[in-house]
Design a protein around this motif. Structure first.
Motif, PDB file in Angstrom:
ATOM      1  N   VAL A 110       0.860  -1.188   0.000  1.00  5.97           N
ATOM      2  CA  VAL A 110       0.000   0.000   0.000  1.00  5.97           C
ATOM      3  C   VAL A 110       0.894   1.235   0.000  1.00  5.97           C
ATOM      4  CG1 VAL A 110      -1.745   1.273   1.340  1.00  5.97           C
ATOM      5  CG2 VAL A 110      -1.782  -1.236   1.269  1.00  5.97           C
ATOM      6  N   ASP A 111       0.502   2.218  -0.787  1.00  8.20           N
ATOM      7  CA  ASP A 111       1.275   3.467  -0.853  1.00  8.20           C
ATOM      8  C   ASP A 111       0.845   4.370   0.310  1.00  8.20           C
ATOM      9  OD1 ASP A 111       2.497   5.796  -1.417  1.00  8.20           O
ATOM     10  OD2 ASP A 111       1.608   6.094  -3.407  1.00  8.20           O
ATOM     11  N   ASP A 112       1.659   4.369   1.393  1.00  9.76           N
ATOM     12  CA  ASP A 112       1.318   5.159   2.593  1.00  9.76           C
ATOM     13  C   ASP A 112       1.337   6.653   2.318  1.00  9.76           C
ATOM     14  OD1 ASP A 112       1.177   2.886   4.074  1.00  9.76           O
ATOM     15  OD2 ASP A 112       3.294   2.955   4.677  1.00  9.76           O
ATOM     16  N   THR A 113       2.035   7.023   1.243  1.00  7.82           N
ATOM     17  CA  THR A 113       2.173   8.453   0.995  1.00  7.82           C
ATOM     18  C   THR A 113       0.958   9.007   0.233  1.00  7.82           C
ATOM     19  OG1 THR A 113       3.290   8.041  -1.086  1.00  7.82           O
ATOM     20  CG2 THR A 113       4.695   8.291   0.868  1.00  7.82           C
ATOM     21  N   ALA A 114       0.099   8.104  -0.252  1.00  7.47           N
ATOM     22  CA  ALA A 114      -1.077   8.582  -0.999  1.00  7.47           C
ATOM     23  C   ALA A 114      -1.967   9.399  -0.065  1.00  7.47           C
ATOM     24  CB  ALA A 114      -1.844   7.391  -1.558  1.00  7.47           C
ATOM     25  N   GLU A 115      -2.536  10.466  -0.621  1.00  9.14           N
ATOM     26  CA  GLU A 115      -3.337  11.357   0.243  1.00  9.14           C
ATOM     27  C   GLU A 115      -4.600  10.666   0.726  1.00  9.14           C
ATOM     28  OE1 GLU A 115      -4.074  15.212  -1.208  1.00  9.14           O
ATOM     29  OE2 GLU A 115      -1.951  15.771  -1.070  1.00  9.14           O
ATOM     30  N   ALA A 116      -5.256   9.917  -0.173  1.00 17.06           N
ATOM     31  CA  ALA A 116      -6.493   9.242   0.211  1.00 17.06           C
ATOM     32  C   ALA A 116      -6.432   7.792  -0.254  1.00 17.06           C
ATOM     33  CB  ALA A 116      -7.687   9.962  -0.410  1.00 17.06           C
ATOM     34  N   PRO A 117      -5.752   6.929   0.526  1.00 11.70           N
ATOM     35  CA  PRO A 117      -5.655   5.536   0.097  1.00 11.70           C
ATOM     36  C   PRO A 117      -7.049   4.936  -0.063  1.00 11.70           C
ATOM     37  CG  PRO A 117      -4.630   5.884   2.267  1.00 11.70           C
ATOM     38  CD  PRO A 117      -5.189   7.190   1.833  1.00 11.70           C
ATOM     39  N   GLY A 118      -7.268   4.198  -1.163  1.00 11.62           N
ATOM     40  CA  GLY A 118      -8.586   3.642  -1.446  1.00 11.62           C
ATOM     41  C   GLY A 118      -8.951   2.555  -0.450  1.00 11.62           C
ATOM     42  N   GLU A 119     -10.257   2.336  -0.282  1.00 10.66           N
ATOM     43  CA  GLU A 119     -10.700   1.261   0.603  1.00 10.66           C
ATOM     44  C   GLU A 119     -10.515  -0.073  -0.100  1.00 10.66           C
ATOM     45  OE1 GLU A 119     -14.682   0.999   2.357  1.00 10.66           O
ATOM     46  OE2 GLU A 119     -14.297   3.082   2.946  1.00 10.66           O
ATOM     47  N   GLU A 120     -10.090  -1.088   0.644  1.00 11.32           N
ATOM     48  CA  GLU A 120      -9.882  -2.403   0.026  1.00 11.32           C
ATOM     49  C   GLU A 120     -11.233  -3.044  -0.294  1.00 11.32           C
ATOM     50  OE1 GLU A 120      -8.560  -6.246   2.069  1.00 11.32           O
ATOM     51  OE2 GLU A 120      -6.718  -5.159   1.607  1.00 11.32           O
ATOM     52  N   PRO A 121     -11.407  -3.589  -1.511  1.00  2.33           N
ATOM     53  CA  PRO A 121     -12.683  -4.243  -1.828  1.00  2.33           C
ATOM     54  C   PRO A 121     -12.872  -5.514  -0.997  1.00  2.33           C
ATOM     55  CG  PRO A 121     -11.248  -4.089  -3.776  1.00  2.33           C
ATOM     56  CD  PRO A 121     -10.444  -3.627  -2.615  1.00  2.33           C
ATOM     57  N   THR A 122     -14.115  -5.925  -0.833  1.00  2.00           N
ATOM     58  CA  THR A 122     -14.395  -7.195  -0.158  1.00  2.00           C
ATOM     59  C   THR A 122     -14.228  -8.333  -1.168  1.00  2.00           C
ATOM     60  OG1 THR A 122     -16.716  -7.170  -0.773  1.00  2.00           O
ATOM     61  CG2 THR A 122     -16.139  -6.061   1.294  1.00  2.00           C
ATOM     62  N   ASP A 123     -14.181  -9.575  -0.656  1.00  2.00           N
ATOM     63  CA  ASP A 123     -14.078 -10.737  -1.559  1.00  2.00           C
ATOM     64  C   ASP A 123     -15.299 -10.793  -2.473  1.00  2.00           C
ATOM     65  OD1 ASP A 123     -11.745 -11.303  -0.296  1.00  2.00           O
ATOM     66  OD2 ASP A 123     -12.479 -13.070   0.783  1.00  2.00           O
ATOM     67  N   ALA A 124     -16.480 -10.492  -1.919  1.00  2.44           N
ATOM     68  CA  ALA A 124     -17.710 -10.561  -2.721  1.00  2.44           C
ATOM     69  C   ALA A 124     -17.670  -9.543  -3.863  1.00  2.44           C
ATOM     70  CB  ALA A 124     -18.920 -10.305  -1.835  1.00  2.44           C
ATOM     71  N   GLU A 125     -17.055  -8.390  -3.615  1.00  3.16           N
ATOM     72  CA  GLU A 125     -17.012  -7.346  -4.655  1.00  3.16           C
ATOM     73  C   GLU A 125     -16.118  -7.756  -5.831  1.00  3.16           C
ATOM     74  OE1 GLU A 125     -18.006  -3.266  -2.173  1.00  3.16           O
ATOM     75  OE2 GLU A 125     -15.972  -4.063  -2.114  1.00  3.16           O
ATOM     76  N   ILE A 126     -15.177  -8.655  -5.591  1.00  8.75           N
ATOM     77  CA  ILE A 126     -14.275  -9.097  -6.659  1.00  8.75           C
ATOM     78  C   ILE A 126     -14.767 -10.426  -7.256  1.00  8.75           C
ATOM     79  CG2 ILE A 126     -11.885  -9.730  -7.231  1.00  8.75           C
ATOM     80  CD1 ILE A 126     -12.314  -6.716  -6.607  1.00  8.75           C
ATOM     81  N   SER A 127     -15.082 -11.404  -6.394  1.00  4.90           N
ATOM     82  CA  SER A 127     -15.673 -12.684  -6.838  1.00  4.90           C
ATOM     83  C   SER A 127     -14.888 -13.378  -7.966  1.00  4.90           C
ATOM     84  CB  SER A 127     -17.139 -12.473  -7.260  1.00  4.90           C
ATOM     85  OG  SER A 127     -17.947 -12.272  -6.122  1.00  4.90           O
ATOM     86  N   LEU A 128     -13.585 -13.388  -7.820  1.00  7.76           N
ATOM     87  CA  LEU A 128     -12.705 -14.068  -8.791  1.00  7.76           C
ATOM     88  C   LEU A 128     -11.710 -14.918  -8.017  1.00  7.76           C
ATOM     89  CD1 LEU A 128     -11.114 -11.472 -11.261  1.00  7.76           C
ATOM     90  CD2 LEU A 128     -12.539 -13.418 -11.913  1.00  7.76           C
ATOM     91  N   TRP A 129     -11.649 -16.211  -8.295  1.00  3.17           N
ATOM     92  CA  TRP A 129     -10.576 -17.036  -7.732  1.00  3.17           C
ATOM     93  C   TRP A 129      -9.389 -16.987  -8.680  1.00  3.17           C
ATOM     94  CZ3 TRP A 129     -10.562 -18.015  -2.944  1.00  3.17           C
ATOM     95  CH2 TRP A 129     -11.726 -18.317  -2.246  1.00  3.17           C
ATOM     96  N   VAL A 130      -8.195 -16.850  -8.107  1.00  2.00           N
ATOM     97  CA  VAL A 130      -6.990 -16.828  -8.937  1.00  2.00           C
ATOM     98  C   VAL A 130      -5.932 -17.744  -8.322  1.00  2.00           C
ATOM     99  CG1 VAL A 130      -7.434 -14.407  -9.553  1.00  2.00           C
ATOM    100  CG2 VAL A 130      -5.742 -14.923  -7.778  1.00  2.00           C
ATOM    101  N   GLY A 131      -4.964 -18.128  -9.135  1.00  2.00           N
ATOM    102  CA  GLY A 131      -3.830 -18.902  -8.623  1.00  2.00           C
ATOM    103  C   GLY A 131      -2.741 -18.996  -9.683  1.00  2.00           C
ATOM    104  N   VAL A 132      -1.537 -19.298  -9.201  1.00  7.76           N
ATOM    105  CA  VAL A 132      -0.383 -19.504 -10.087  1.00  7.76           C
ATOM    106  C   VAL A 132       0.289 -20.789  -9.614  1.00  7.76           C
ATOM    107  CG1 VAL A 132       1.805 -18.573 -10.937  1.00  7.76           C
ATOM    108  CG2 VAL A 132      -0.048 -17.004 -10.320  1.00  7.76           C
ATOM    109  N   ALA A 133       0.531 -21.718 -10.529  1.00  4.73           N
ATOM    110  CA  ALA A 133       1.105 -22.997 -10.122  1.00  4.73           C
ATOM    111  C   ALA A 133       2.190 -23.429 -11.106  1.00  4.73           C
ATOM    112  CB  ALA A 133       0.011 -24.057 -10.064  1.00  4.73           C
ATOM    113  N   ILE A 134       3.122 -24.230 -10.625  1.00  2.50           N
ATOM    114  CA  ILE A 134       4.244 -24.692 -11.439  1.00  2.50           C
ATOM    115  C   ILE A 134       4.104 -26.196 -11.686  1.00  2.50           C
ATOM    116  CG2 ILE A 134       6.782 -24.891 -11.561  1.00  2.50           C
ATOM    117  CD1 ILE A 134       5.986 -21.966 -11.488  1.00  2.50           C
ATOM    118  N   LYS A 135       4.408 -26.597 -12.919  1.00  6.37           N
ATOM    119  CA  LYS A 135       4.362 -28.024 -13.275  1.00  6.37           C
ATOM    120  C   LYS A 135       5.653 -28.700 -12.778  1.00  6.37           C
ATOM    121  CE  LYS A 135       4.032 -30.988 -17.375  1.00  6.37           C
ATOM    122  NZ  LYS A 135       3.637 -31.060 -18.780  1.00  6.37           N
ATOM    123  N   PRO A 136       5.516 -29.746 -11.920  1.00 10.06           N
ATOM    124  CA  PRO A 136       6.732 -30.370 -11.377  1.00 10.06           C
ATOM    125  C   PRO A 136       7.551 -31.080 -12.463  1.00 10.06           C
ATOM    126  CG  PRO A 136       4.736 -31.440 -10.507  1.00 10.06           C
ATOM    127  CD  PRO A 136       4.286 -30.367 -11.459  1.00 10.06           C
TER     128      PRO A 136
END
Ligand SMILES: C[S@@+](CC[C@H](N)C(=O)[O-])C[C@H]1O[C@@H](n2cnc3c(N)ncnc32)[C@H](O)[C@@H]1O
Length: 276
Positions: free
Chosen positions: A250-276
């Protein structure tokens, strides 16, 4: 690059997912019919706009992590969408100018603008394949795929907000297996996927809106999205809601840091995985 299809392929009589997504992102490459359908989605789920932005931000963070910390230099991005700055190759080549990216989509409008995706660094390379993910061999057998990607070295398969357009009857897990099976050990899967988990009522209505416009789609609960990563090693923090996967500080120096969205507001599962 594959030849552009005849103009009649550009169907403006019904909404298209790539053009609706362009509207969510604040782009200009959509028609009235797409705007109307996108507004119907926004009426059910007003945070669709920040969800789309969160999806793009995840793509950027995941690309930087793979290029910067895992030495990945090649990507196969399927369901690319209408070019939106920064595109994947711009993010990857900012870390590693020699990065190579093959883009793929089945929408004629994406093909029309694909030239924008060809602005690669001199050290790197990009290509575009007009193809449908439901026919993975048409991608794996395309000359551009073999010209640009060296299959003796790891490749990241990027499936951002596309697998929910492949319903269970179309064998989505078999398609991802086929694609990952063609890539060597050390390759990666980067995936984002819409979910019904947090706001089932709204997402059922969104499903109906897409179905009515002729686009079959299936948002999935976490366990079903997790199946795409079977046999792969998920990077920390495992599957997460889009904006919670290795967020930028988070950019602490920002004058008005935005509010973090809730999980419901985003509703996207994401992931990154490596093939062994
Ligand atoms: C929601 S957009 C996501 C764009 C981009 N990947 C992103 O995350 O910013 C979904 C994209 O998938 C493409 N798509 C949908 N079904 C597809 C299919 N069967 N084969 C190839 N592309 C498809 C659409 O044309 C659209 O461009």
């Amino acid at each position: 690059m594959t030849q552009p299809p005849a103009p009649r392929d550009l169907d403006t009589s019904r909404p298209h997912s790539a053009r609706m997504y362009d509207y969510y992102l604040g782009g200009k490459d959509h028609f009235e019919v797409d705007r109307e359908a996108a507004e119907r989605v926004a009426a059910e789920f007003p945070t669709i706009f920040i969800g789309a932005q969160a999806n793009r931000s995840f793509m950027q963070r995941a690309t930087r992590v793979l290029a910067g910390q895992h030495g990945i230099r090649q990507w196969l991005d399927i369901g690319t969408g209408i070019p939106t700055n920064p595109n994947l190759h711009q993010v990857a080549q900012a870390v590693a100018p020699e990065a190579r990216v093959v883009y793929t989509d089945n929408d004629p409008l994406v093909l029309k603008y694909a030239q924008t995706l060809m602005h690669s660094t001199r050290e790197g390379r990009t290509a575009y394949i007009h193809a449908d993910i439901n026919e993975p061999d048409s991608i794996l057998n395309a000359p551009e795929f073999h010209e640009v990607l060296d299959l003796t070295k790891p490749v990241a398969l990027s499936l951002m907000a596309i697998m929910h357009f492949v319903t269970d009857s179309q064998d989505p897990y078999g398609i991802v297996d086929r694609l990952m099976g063609a890539l060597p050990s050390g390759s990666a899967l980067v995936l984002s996927h819409g979910t019904t988990d947090f706001d089932p009522e709204a997402w059922e209505k969104i499903t109906e809106i897409y179905h009515r416009s002729g686009t079959p789609l299936q948002f999935r609960p976490k366990a079903d999205v997790a199946r795409f990563f079977t046999g792969l090693d998920l990077l920390e923090p495992g599957m997460a809601v889009g904006h919670r996967w290795r967020p930028d500080p988070v950019d602490d120096t920002a004058e008005a840091p935005g509010e973090e969205p809730t999980d419901a507001e985003i509703s996207l599962w994401v992931g990154v995985a490596i093939k062994p």
